[in-house]
Design a protein around this motif. Structure first.
Motif, PDB file in Angstrom:
ATOM      1  N   HIS A 183       0.839  -1.204   0.000  1.00 17.12           N
ATOM      2  CA  HIS A 183       0.000   0.000   0.000  1.00 17.12           C
ATOM      3  C   HIS A 183       0.874   1.254   0.000  1.00 17.12           C
ATOM      4  O   HIS A 183       1.606   1.496   0.961  1.00 17.12           O
ATOM      5  CB  HIS A 183      -0.956   0.008   1.190  1.00 17.12           C
ATOM      6  N   LYS A 184       0.751   2.010  -1.088  1.00 17.15           N
ATOM      7  CA  LYS A 184       1.610   3.188  -1.276  1.00 17.15           C
ATOM      8  C   LYS A 184       0.837   4.494  -1.137  1.00 17.15           C
ATOM      9  O   LYS A 184       1.382   5.562  -1.360  1.00 17.15           O
ATOM     10  CB  LYS A 184       2.239   3.123  -2.680  1.00 17.15           C
ATOM     11  N   GLY A 185      -0.457   4.403  -0.855  1.00 15.63           N
ATOM     12  CA  GLY A 185      -1.260   5.623  -0.759  1.00 15.63           C
ATOM     13  C   GLY A 185      -1.541   6.234  -2.120  1.00 15.63           C
ATOM     14  O   GLY A 185      -1.674   7.453  -2.244  1.00 15.63           O
ATOM     15  N   THR A 186      -1.648   5.374  -3.136  1.00 18.53           N
ATOM     16  CA  THR A 186      -1.806   5.856  -4.504  1.00 18.53           C
ATOM     17  C   THR A 186      -3.021   6.776  -4.680  1.00 18.53           C
ATOM     18  O   THR A 186      -2.918   7.819  -5.329  1.00 18.53           O
ATOM     19  CB  THR A 186      -1.939   4.648  -5.458  1.00 18.53           C
TER      20      THR A 186
ATOM     21  N   PHE B 138       6.005   8.389  -5.616  1.00 16.34           N
ATOM     22  CA  PHE B 138       5.190   8.240  -4.408  1.00 16.34           C
ATOM     23  C   PHE B 138       5.671   9.122  -3.253  1.00 16.34           C
ATOM     24  O   PHE B 138       5.142   9.048  -2.141  1.00 16.34           O
ATOM     25  CB  PHE B 138       5.163   6.766  -3.982  1.00 16.34           C
ATOM     26  N   LYS B 139       6.677   9.945  -3.540  1.00 16.46           N
ATOM     27  CA  LYS B 139       7.209  10.859  -2.536  1.00 16.46           C
ATOM     28  C   LYS B 139       6.079  11.651  -1.869  1.00 16.46           C
ATOM     29  O   LYS B 139       5.187  12.147  -2.548  1.00 16.46           O
ATOM     30  CB  LYS B 139       8.157  11.850  -3.224  1.00 16.46           C
ATOM     31  N   GLY B 140       6.125  11.761  -0.562  1.00 16.57           N
ATOM     32  CA  GLY B 140       5.126  12.569   0.135  1.00 16.57           C
ATOM     33  C   GLY B 140       3.894  11.792   0.567  1.00 16.57           C
ATOM     34  O   GLY B 140       3.024  12.350   1.218  1.00 16.57           O
ATOM     35  N   SER B 141       3.802  10.504   0.240  1.00 17.61           N
ATOM     36  CA  SER B 141       2.626   9.725   0.642  1.00 17.61           C
ATOM     37  C   SER B 141       2.711   9.354   2.118  1.00 17.61           C
ATOM     38  O   SER B 141       3.804   9.120   2.648  1.00 17.61           O
ATOM     39  CB  SER B 141       2.538   8.452  -0.199  1.00 17.61           C
ATOM     40  N   TYR B 142       1.539   9.277   2.767  1.00 15.89           N
ATOM     41  CA  TYR B 142       1.483   8.876   4.180  1.00 15.89           C
ATOM     42  C   TYR B 142       1.930   7.429   4.378  1.00 15.89           C
ATOM     43  O   TYR B 142       2.247   7.019   5.485  1.00 15.89           O
ATOM     44  CB  TYR B 142       0.046   9.033   4.719  1.00 15.89           C
ATOM     45  N   ALA B 143       1.928   6.654   3.290  1.00 18.73           N
ATOM     46  CA  ALA B 143       2.096   5.204   3.432  1.00 18.73           C
ATOM     47  C   ALA B 143       3.513   4.725   3.179  1.00 18.73           C
ATOM     48  O   ALA B 143       3.767   3.529   3.240  1.00 18.73           O
ATOM     49  CB  ALA B 143       1.124   4.480   2.486  1.00 18.73           C
ATOM     50  N   ILE B 144       4.450   5.636   2.888  1.00 22.25           N
ATOM     51  CA  ILE B 144       5.803   5.187   2.569  1.00 22.25           C
ATOM     52  C   ILE B 144       6.841   5.855   3.465  1.00 22.25           C
ATOM     53  O   ILE B 144       6.604   6.909   4.051  1.00 22.25           O
ATOM     54  CB  ILE B 144       6.169   5.447   1.092  1.00 22.25           C
ATOM     55  N   GLU B 145       8.016   5.198   3.537  1.00 21.82           N
ATOM     56  CA  GLU B 145       9.131   5.761   4.299  1.00 21.82           C
ATOM     57  C   GLU B 145       9.848   6.822   3.477  1.00 21.82           C
ATOM     58  O   GLU B 145      10.434   7.743   4.028  1.00 21.82           O
ATOM     59  CB  GLU B 145      10.116   4.647   4.678  1.00 21.82           C
ATOM     60  N   GLY B 146       9.892   6.638   2.149  1.00 18.92           N
ATOM     61  CA  GLY B 146      10.494   7.652   1.286  1.00 18.92           C
ATOM     62  C   GLY B 146      11.697   7.188   0.503  1.00 18.92           C
ATOM     63  O   GLY B 146      12.307   7.968  -0.206  1.00 18.92           O
ATOM     64  N   GLY B 147      12.065   5.926   0.568  1.00 22.91           N
ATOM     65  CA  GLY B 147      13.237   5.409  -0.128  1.00 22.91           C
ATOM     66  C   GLY B 147      13.941   4.427   0.777  1.00 22.91           C
ATOM     67  O   GLY B 147      13.753   4.456   1.999  1.00 22.91           O
TER      68      GLY B 147
END
Lengths: 498, 186
Positions: A183-186, B138-147
């Motif tokens: 889930h990436k928040g797409t 996907f930069k800036g998404s709540y769901a990722i660490e960022g890299g």
């Protein structure tokens, strides 16, 4: 009343080309009751936006959308009538915080308890005060039953997901799949963006189906704006979409053989597929043709050199298929593994409305290129089998491969001249796009505000309705046949994890 | 479904392969600047244990599966990864290199860290694809660490969306090349 009559009694909304009707809560309740007794209507998708849920249904040869306001965060569940609704309802609760009243499964799905605030797409997400909960799996009772947990990191080079097997000896009593790791928040990233920018996310919903998803999104945007892309752009989209089908079907065919420890077809399919990808790069500037479909047309025109490269690569594929097919069909060690393995009953495929090769290998003749159909496809020949085993899913892929070769040849022989990308009008609207990927139909819905920015969106990958059937396919089979079953489905993880 | 006519189909094809030129591409040369930068970093590490081969464990930490398609293509006879001493292994416990794709979703972070903990030292972490470099689109998404670098120290980045098999191969060969000076010294 039939489901269609109930829906059409609602308030019509301006959604193109497939209509959407806003139902009252009692009417939605009547719809769920009607679906419980009428089996012919397929539930294709279920999603939400703050305060509202939407469903896409295929009924009486038509695609119709129905909406229900979710007052106080609740709406009547569709899952008691349509088991395919279960994961959508779990996803809706995780992303929008709307609860399906009387839903048959209330466990979390995409939300593993690790996001900083939840539900992320609700009007006001709140910080999560508790640590990630342990996942709960459906229980199995019986003598000698034990569990095999697999994943999310697998042994092969595939996407992450957790498979929980309950086995009795070698036989699988139950498989439960836990997804959401990707889930990436797409959806949140698409909101508020111009259609052309949001298209980059549609093209990365599932990288292997980037053309089909990019096209479905572009189609939804163009429908919303009552805009018709140039004929040459449509033809080039179809060329790209069929090239995508060819390289993926070659990949899957090879991998199924490889999972039965039969290496030659895998090696050969790998060579042919690499040829197709290099031709795609020559023709469109990108091996997977990512970001080549844009709302309004396509970004790259096809040159004579590109046409020659595609022709040469596909010529090799066409030349090799008969020999590869003979090898696939003729080796008992391979046939013994695929025939009769991982059977999905036609009745189950019909209940879940699974599309693509999974559906067509079990008698469900749904192909978006034929119904509802879209330009430039005139008449795609759709192969259908009834056996529903690994072998049938492979054979459907081989037949589709050959059909795609024929389609590309016909498209290239008769490419319309003219521009490939036209500017989009700046206005609002709501539209639906349906395209047939190599997995099945991609169904995108989008609403644009008056400035042309994405107000709400839901891209539905075909895997949503196929993953649950994988769990049915493996039941009663041995654990060692799971890779074969899984590869013959080849569901997308990223596509459903959003 | 009898075996005999089919062997007629497969065996001649295999036999032809013995007498024809391989389908495999010529090896690409790694960019010198990448190799030089890595050589410096790896000099202090114990190269003896690795010899001239690297065992690679791939971890998808949130990709769209585009990167996986291209990494799988590396295994085809066209690129023939194993001729360089590079091979993919099924467990991190057998690996020298973690090849990580995706923007590291919050839901995959723990699995990635556990995979790293299972990998014996010395271990190199390669971030493959634009998402793995810095989150990409996907930069800036709540769901990722960022890299990948936001979860683990990274030794090499291979950009691209997705990187082509040739770019991946160049990056991995740079890792092999970077070991040469250290070996020559001992």
């Amino acid at each position: 009343m039939t489901p269609l009559a109930i829906i059409e009694a609602g308030a019509p909304q301006d959604c193109r080309p497939h209509p959407r009707f806003l139902l009252t809560r009692p009417a939605w309740q009547a719809l769920t009751a009607a679906l419980a007794v009428e089996e012919a209507t397929d539930l294709l998708s279920l999603w939400a936006e703050p305060g509202m849920v939407h469903a896409a249904l295929w009924t009486a040869g038509r695609l119709v959308l129905a909406s229900c306001p979710a007052a106080e965060g609740r709406y009547p569940a569709l899952s008691p009538a349509r088991p395919g609704a279960v994961r959508f309802e779990r996803m809706i609760r995780d992303l929008w915080g709307l609860t399906a009243t009387d839903g048959i499964d209330a466990r979390p799905w995409l939300d593993h308890g690790r996001w900083p605030a939840a539900p992320p797409l609700a009007a006001r997400p709140a910080p999560v005060p508790y640590p990630p909960p342990q996942p709960e799996f459906l229980a199995v009772e019986g003598e000698g039953v034990h569990q095999i947990p697999v994943g999310p990191v697998h042994a092969g080079i595939i996407e992450p997901g957790h498979f929980r097997f309950h086995v009795q000896g070698e036989t699988v009593a139950r498989l439960e799949v836990r997804l959401g790791y990707l889930h990436k928040g797409t959806l949140s990233l698409m909101l508020g963006k111009p259609a052309r920018v949001a298209a980059r996310f549609a093209g990365r919903l599932s990288g292997d189906a980037t053309v089909a998803h990019g096209w479905a999104f572009a189609m939804a945007v163009e429908a919303a704006l009552s805009f018709t892309p140039p004929p040459r752009a449509l033809a080039l989209r179809a060329v790209m979409a069929e090239l995508e089908r060819v390289h993926n079907h070659l990949n899957d065919w090879g991998f199924v053989c490889n999972d039965a420890a039969f290496a030659y077809p895998h090696a050969r399919c790998g060579v042919l597929r690499e040829g197709v990808l290099r031709a795609a790069r020559e023709a469109f500037g990108h091996r997977l043709m990512m970001d080549r479909v844009a709302p309004g047309g396509v970004t790259d025109d096809l040159t004579p050199a590109g046409i020659a490269a595609i022709g040469a690569a596909l010529g090799k594929v066409a030349e090799d298929i008969p020999a590869l097919r003979a090898i696939y069909e003729g080796h008992a060690s391979l046939q013994d593994r695929v025939v009769g393995t991982g059977i999905v009953a036609p009745s189950l495929v019909a209940r879940f409305a699974a599309g693509g090769p999974v559906g067509r290998a079990s008698g469900r003749r749904f192909d978006a290129r034929a119904t509802p159909g879209y330009a430039p496809y005139a008449a795609a020949r759709v192969p259908v089998l009834a056996a529903g085993d690994v072998d049938a899913r492979v054979r459907i892929r081989i037949a589709e491969l050959e059909e795609s070769l024929r389609l590309i040849e016909a498209l290239l022989a008769d490419l319309p001249a003219g521009e490939i990308l036209a500017p989009l009008p700046q206005r609002g609207g709501e539209g639906v796009g349906v395209t047939e990927s190599f997995r099945g139909e991609c169904l995108h819905w989008v609403a644009l505000d008056d400035g042309g920015l994405v107000r709400a969106v839901f891209p539905r990958d075909p895997s949503w309705l196929q993953w649950p059937l994988l769990e049915a396919a493996i039941e009663g089979n041995i654990v060692a046949d799971f890779p074969l079953c899984n590869k013959s489905f080849n569901c997308s993880y990223s596509g459903v994890d959003l | 479904m009898s075996g005999r006519p089919l062997q007629k189909l497969l065996w001649p094809r295999l036999a032809r392969g013995l007498f024809s030129r391989p389908l495999t591409d010529a090896a690409p040369s790694p960019p010198p600047e990448i190799a030089a930068a890595l050589a410096e970093r790896l000099e202090q590490a114990s190269q003896r244990r690795l010899g001239r081969s690297l065992a690679i464990r791939q971890v998808d930490a949130g990709s769209c599966n585009g990167c996986e398609l291209e990494i799988n293509a590396l295994n085809s006879v066209i690129y023939d990864l194993e001729r360089f001493g590079l091979r993919f292994v099924a467990s991190p416990r057998h690996a020298d290199v973690l090849l990580v794709t995706g923007p590291v979703t919050r839901n995959m972070r723990e699995a990635l860290l556990r995979t790293r903990a299972c990998t014996p030292e010395p271990c190199w972490v390669v971030a493959a694809g634009d998402c793995a470099v810095d989150g990409g689109v996907f930069k800036g998404s709540y769901a990722i660490e960022g890299g990948v670098g936001d979860a683990l120290p990274v030794d090499l980045v291979i950009p691209g969306c997705p990187p082509t098999p040739t770019q991946l191969l160049e990056g991995l060969l740079a890792l092999l090349d970077a070991q040469q000076p250290a070996r020559a010294k001992k």
